[in-house]
Design an enzyme around this catalytic site. Structure first.
Site, PDB file in Angstrom:
ATOM      1  N   ARG A  64       0.837  -1.185   0.000  1.00  0.00           N
ATOM      2  CA  ARG A  64       0.000   0.000   0.000  1.00  0.00           C
ATOM      3  C   ARG A  64       0.883   1.250   0.000  1.00  0.00           C
ATOM      4  O   ARG A  64       2.036   1.203   0.411  1.00  0.00           O
ATOM      5  CB  ARG A  64      -0.915   0.013   1.234  1.00  0.00           C
ATOM      6  CG  ARG A  64      -1.886  -1.164   1.272  1.00  0.00           C
ATOM      7  CD  ARG A  64      -2.690  -1.168   2.561  1.00  0.00           C
ATOM      8  NE  ARG A  64      -3.676  -2.266   2.581  1.00  0.00           N
ATOM      9  CZ  ARG A  64      -3.410  -3.502   3.010  1.00  0.00           C
ATOM     10  NH1 ARG A  64      -2.194  -3.796   3.489  1.00  0.00           N
ATOM     11  NH2 ARG A  64      -4.346  -4.435   2.989  1.00  0.00           N
ATOM     12  N   LYS A  89      -2.059  -2.742   7.661  1.00  0.00           N
ATOM     13  CA  LYS A  89      -3.489  -2.459   7.848  1.00  0.00           C
ATOM     14  C   LYS A  89      -4.162  -3.520   8.712  1.00  0.00           C
ATOM     15  O   LYS A  89      -5.031  -3.218   9.531  1.00  0.00           O
ATOM     16  CB  LYS A  89      -4.172  -2.379   6.480  1.00  0.00           C
ATOM     17  CG  LYS A  89      -5.630  -1.956   6.543  1.00  0.00           C
ATOM     18  CD  LYS A  89      -6.218  -1.860   5.153  1.00  0.00           C
ATOM     19  CE  LYS A  89      -7.697  -1.471   5.218  1.00  0.00           C
ATOM     20  NZ  LYS A  89      -8.288  -1.391   3.858  1.00  0.00           N
ATOM     21  N   HIS A 150      -3.490   3.377  -5.803  1.00  0.00           N
ATOM     22  CA  HIS A 150      -3.890   2.099  -5.197  1.00  0.00           C
ATOM     23  C   HIS A 150      -4.115   1.018  -6.257  1.00  0.00           C
ATOM     24  O   HIS A 150      -4.018  -0.175  -5.962  1.00  0.00           O
ATOM     25  CB  HIS A 150      -5.155   2.280  -4.357  1.00  0.00           C
ATOM     26  CG  HIS A 150      -5.467   1.103  -3.482  1.00  0.00           C
ATOM     27  ND1 HIS A 150      -4.745   0.815  -2.327  1.00  0.00           N
ATOM     28  CD2 HIS A 150      -6.390   0.108  -3.592  1.00  0.00           C
ATOM     29  CE1 HIS A 150      -5.219  -0.288  -1.774  1.00  0.00           C
ATOM     30  NE2 HIS A 150      -6.216  -0.745  -2.521  1.00  0.00           N
ATOM     31  N   ARG A 153      -1.520  -1.649  -6.743  1.00  0.00           N
ATOM     32  CA  ARG A 153      -1.681  -2.830  -5.881  1.00  0.00           C
ATOM     33  C   ARG A 153      -2.599  -3.852  -6.559  1.00  0.00           C
ATOM     34  O   ARG A 153      -2.332  -5.054  -6.552  1.00  0.00           O
ATOM     35  CB  ARG A 153      -2.237  -2.389  -4.524  1.00  0.00           C
ATOM     36  CG  ARG A 153      -2.469  -3.504  -3.508  1.00  0.00           C
ATOM     37  CD  ARG A 153      -2.757  -2.883  -2.152  1.00  0.00           C
ATOM     38  NE  ARG A 153      -3.432  -3.810  -1.252  1.00  0.00           N
ATOM     39  CZ  ARG A 153      -2.816  -4.736  -0.514  1.00  0.00           C
ATOM     40  NH1 ARG A 153      -1.509  -4.878  -0.590  1.00  0.00           N
ATOM     41  NH2 ARG A 153      -3.504  -5.529   0.291  1.00  0.00           N
ATOM     42  N   HIS A 176      -3.881  -9.837   2.926  1.00  0.00           N
ATOM     43  CA  HIS A 176      -5.329  -9.867   3.152  1.00  0.00           C
ATOM     44  C   HIS A 176      -5.668 -10.721   4.372  1.00  0.00           C
ATOM     45  O   HIS A 176      -5.091 -11.798   4.552  1.00  0.00           O
ATOM     46  CB  HIS A 176      -6.049 -10.457   1.931  1.00  0.00           C
ATOM     47  CG  HIS A 176      -6.026  -9.561   0.738  1.00  0.00           C
ATOM     48  ND1 HIS A 176      -6.073 -10.026  -0.565  1.00  0.00           N
ATOM     49  CD2 HIS A 176      -5.958  -8.203   0.636  1.00  0.00           C
ATOM     50  CE1 HIS A 176      -6.046  -9.021  -1.397  1.00  0.00           C
ATOM     51  NE2 HIS A 176      -5.975  -7.901  -0.701  1.00  0.00           N
ATOM     52  N   TYR A 185      -9.720 -10.954  -7.451  1.00  0.00           N
ATOM     53  CA  TYR A 185      -8.767 -10.807  -8.554  1.00  0.00           C
ATOM     54  C   TYR A 185      -8.794 -11.996  -9.512  1.00  0.00           C
ATOM     55  O   TYR A 185      -8.099 -12.000 -10.521  1.00  0.00           O
ATOM     56  CB  TYR A 185      -7.352 -10.626  -8.003  1.00  0.00           C
ATOM     57  CG  TYR A 185      -7.211  -9.371  -7.175  1.00  0.00           C
ATOM     58  CD1 TYR A 185      -7.125  -8.120  -7.773  1.00  0.00           C
ATOM     59  CD2 TYR A 185      -7.194  -9.434  -5.788  1.00  0.00           C
ATOM     60  CE1 TYR A 185      -7.021  -6.969  -7.016  1.00  0.00           C
ATOM     61  CE2 TYR A 185      -7.091  -8.285  -5.009  1.00  0.00           C
ATOM     62  CZ  TYR A 185      -7.004  -7.061  -5.639  1.00  0.00           C
ATOM     63  OH  TYR A 185      -6.910  -5.925  -4.885  1.00  0.00           O
TER      64      TYR A 185
END
Length: 203
Positions: A64, A89, A150, A153, A176, A185
């Site tokens: 990120r 995150k 972003h 990413r 994640h 994805y």
């Protein structure tokens, strides 16, 4: 909000989640925006050197923007070719292998960089607070539409899946918390469907 209540339960602050029986809304089925090879070539033609290095880092790691701008030399282990992120995150540490190209870029930066931070503003010699203006300017000059930082990413993740990298490995590299996030994805396009049918034909 429901997750916040669940965290409170885990920390023994409350006994029950008042939203337990509330039906959750479905996730938006939005289209992932990623960089094509042609767009990538055009973008790099308009990126200043410092920003080019940052974009390479994004494309080679899937990190990120905040993670990249706060990256320190102490996060890099050149002996085992690894980036270790301590603040993420999800709150969990994450290790990302260092690609040969990114390693070369970082070693070049290190030759003239005396800061504890890797990516510093060449004008102020201090870490960037943001790069939105300069990045958006390069995107505009390259005539690339609807593309944010972003989305680099997203590009990283999409390319992993297109190369048939295991979904669990992709999840770990992206950091994640839930594999369902990584699954967005996995594009079930016409070519993949055709290949799937051809596999059945082989039987």
């Amino acid at each position: 909000l429901s997750k916040i209540f669940n965290i409170c339960i885990s920390n023994k602050l409350i006994d029950k989640n008042p939203l337990q029986n509330v039906k959750k809304m479905k996730k938006n089925n939005y289209k992932i925006r990623f960089l094509s090879k042609d767009e990538e070539k055009r973008l790099f033609a308009y990126l200043p050197k410092y920003l080019s290095d940052i974009v390479i880092c994004a494309l080679k790691t899937g990190m990120r923007k905040g993670e990249i701008l706060n990256l320190k030399w102490s996060n890099i282990d050149f002996e085992v070719d690894c980036i270790e992120l301590l603040k993420t995150k999800s709150g969990k540490k994450r290790k990302i292998p260092l690609s040969a190209k990114l390693k070369k870029v970082l070693l070049q930066i290190k030759e003239n960089n005396k800061s504890e931070y890797i990516f510093i503003n060449p004008r102020t010699q201090k870490p960037f607070s943001d790069i939105k203006k300069s990045f958006n300017s390069a995107v505009k000059n390259a005539k690339i539409k609807n593309f944010r930082f972003h989305d680099l990413r997203h590009t990283f993740a999409t390319r992993l899946i297109e190369k048939n990298i295991d979904i669990v490995v992709a999840k770990e590299l992206m950091g994640h918390a839930d594999i369902s996030t990584t699954m967005i994805y996995v594009h079930s396009d016409a070519d993949r469907k055709k290949n799937a049918i051809n596999v059945i034909d082989d039987y």
